[in-house]
Design an enzyme around this catalytic site. Structure first.
Site, PDB file in Angstrom:
ATOM      1  N   GLU A  88       0.974  -1.290   0.085  1.00 37.08           N
ATOM      2  CA  GLU A  88      -0.127   0.093  -0.218  1.00 37.08           C
ATOM      3  C   GLU A  88       0.986   1.204   0.091  1.00 37.08           C
ATOM      4  O   GLU A  88       1.699   1.433   1.088  1.00 37.08           O
ATOM      5  CB  GLU A  88      -1.017  -0.255   0.959  1.00 37.08           C
ATOM      6  CG  GLU A  88      -1.720   1.224   1.303  1.00 37.08           C
ATOM      7  CD  GLU A  88      -2.647   1.495   2.356  1.00 37.08           C
ATOM      8  OE1 GLU A  88      -3.257   2.546   2.949  1.00 37.08           O
ATOM      9  OE2 GLU A  88      -2.539   0.363   3.380  1.00 37.08           O
ATOM     10  N   LYS A 218      -9.092 -15.850  16.263  1.00 38.26           N
ATOM     11  CA  LYS A 218      -8.711 -15.226  15.082  1.00 38.26           C
ATOM     12  C   LYS A 218      -9.940 -14.438  14.672  1.00 38.26           C
ATOM     13  O   LYS A 218     -10.591 -14.222  13.571  1.00 38.26           O
ATOM     14  CB  LYS A 218      -8.634 -16.280  13.914  1.00 38.26           C
ATOM     15  CG  LYS A 218      -7.359 -17.243  14.383  1.00 38.26           C
ATOM     16  CD  LYS A 218      -6.006 -16.526  14.218  1.00 38.26           C
ATOM     17  CE  LYS A 218      -4.980 -17.339  14.703  1.00 38.26           C
ATOM     18  NZ  LYS A 218      -4.230 -18.520  13.793  1.00 38.26           N
ATOM     19  N   ASP A 292       1.628 -14.205  13.288  1.00 40.18           N
ATOM     20  CA  ASP A 292       0.665 -14.984  12.646  1.00 40.18           C
ATOM     21  C   ASP A 292      -0.265 -13.875  12.050  1.00 40.18           C
ATOM     22  O   ASP A 292      -0.973 -13.294  12.977  1.00 40.18           O
ATOM     23  CB  ASP A 292       0.011 -16.039  13.377  1.00 40.18           C
ATOM     24  CG  ASP A 292      -1.334 -16.734  13.028  1.00 40.18           C
ATOM     25  OD1 ASP A 292      -1.920 -16.327  12.046  1.00 40.18           O
ATOM     26  OD2 ASP A 292      -1.625 -17.819  13.589  1.00 40.18           O
TER      27      ASP A 292
END
Length: 391
Positions: A88, A218, A292
């Site tokens: 980005e 998550k 992660d």
């Protein structure tokens, strides 16, 4: 049932250059796409067991440096150059500008205020009364449960067990400290041992499920805003008006008013984060440093609080209640990820809180930089300048 050609795999050793090349050739045969760049990398595939299956190649993500970042932490002290992996445009420039501002203002003060990683089993009984009595039984036998859990790990420590009763179920959250590892696998193994110890000694227990979704792995959740998952980190800074004007081309009172409006907008939309874009910096650091990346779903949650002091100084704090980071295990030992951690002095044991503080300080710099750019009406022009790779 249709049959499909299997992805090539070596039963003798699947982590070799030859095995990876065979899979790239298979992909080309099946799709017609040559994986020239995917196949280019600098490390030996032999280092990858435990990190990936069917290794085929790499995704090359550009890394930019931002800094120096001046941190006043309990573990991170001094200036750091922060690696940010992103595609980005403007992201590195924005964080770099925020670091320039905060360095001129005296740096970012960062505090790790809590540390807990969970596994959340549910225990199932015939009635609510038995579930209630079991919650009391857990208290009476906590020492033995703790010993059973900790027998599976050299670094994990069971802090406590939360209990939540609903119907004939006793939902729990086993809270651990996990050393320099993120700890999801560690807590799973430890909690399984604890649950088996409980099942062998509690005859009224009908069944248990190791994870009942109360740890919210998550996923963002309100319980982790309140209770902590990973590291609970607070980053704060005090910015004089003259410094804000010199670096950001805007006054502190205008930035403060915009922050009040943005907080109201966030409330209307039901956001889990009343800040601007903490996921940007967290994700870029996670990719560079072997974290992660799916943990960004939890780690991005944040609570921003600001004050405009009578002398024009702007106090800004951001609380991240579920920052899940590691400096040992997982992807942290892979070659490029290890180098990025080493840039920060955060590779290996005894460095995870230092890394958490650097992440927290980086996030704060990005929050202030974007907020000021919006108020100064430089946001769109900055993306036009740095964020376009097409004519």
């Amino acid at each position: 049932m249709a049959s499909y050609p299997p992805i090539p795999r070596s039963r003798e050793n699947d982590y070799t250059a030859e095995a990876a090349a065979a899979r790239r050739a298979f992909a080309t045969e099946q799709t017609g796409v040559a994986l020239e760049h995917v196949g280019a990398h600098s490390f030996d595939p032999a280092v990858l067991p435990g990190n990936i299956e069917h290794f085929t190649g790499v995704a090359q993500i550009p890394i930019g440096l931002a800094g120096p970042l001046l941190v006043d932490g309990e573990h991170a002290q001094g200036e750091f150059y922060v690696p940010l992996a992103t595609t980005e445009g403007t992201l590195v420039a924005s964080y770099n500008r925020g670091m320039k501002l905060l360095r001129a203002a005296g740096g970012v003060k960062v505090t790790v205020v809590d540390d807990a990683m969970q596994r959340a089993p549910v225990f199932i009984f015939d009635s609510a009364r038995e579930a209630r009595d079991f919650a009391t039984w857990l208290d009476l036998h906590f020492g033995e449960i703790k010993a059973a859990a900790e027998a599976t790990t050299s670094t994990g420590r069971l802090r406590d067990v939360e209990r939540y009763l609903a119907g004939r179920f006793c939902f729990t959250r086993f809270n651990y400290t996990t050393g320099d590892a993120a700890g999801q696998n560690m807590t799973g193994k430890a909690t399984l041992a604890a649950c088996e110890w409980i099942r062998a000694r509690h005859p009224e227990l009908r069944h248990y499920t190791l994870e009942a979704n109360l740890a919210t792995d998550k996923k963002h959740s309100h319980i982790n805003l309140l209770r902590t998952r990973g590291k609970r980190v607070v980053a704060e800074a005090l910015i004089p008006d003259e410094v804000m004007r010199a670096v950001m081309n805007v006054s502190t009172d205008r930035v403060y008013r915009a922050r009040q409006v943005a907080t109201l907008g966030g409330q209307l939309s039901g956001l889990a984060n009343n800040g601007s874009h903490s996921a940007n910096g967290i994700t870029a650091m996670f990719i560079a440093c072997g974290q992660d990346v799916a943990n960004v779903a939890e780690s991005h949650a944040a609570m921003v609080y600001t004050e405009l002091r009578e002398n024009g100084d702007y106090y800004y704090s951001i609380t991240m209640p579920a920052l899940i980071v590691a400096t040992y295990g997982g992807g942290t030992g892979l070659p490029t990820q290890r180098e990025c951690l080493e840039l920060l002095g955060c590779y290996g044991q005894g460095t995870v809180r230092k890394f958490a503080e650097i992440v927290g300080a980086t996030v704060l710099c990005g929050e202030i930089s974007l907020g000021a750019a919006i108020v100064a009406e430089e946001w769109v022009s900055a993306h036009d300048t740095y964020g376009r790779n097409r004519p």
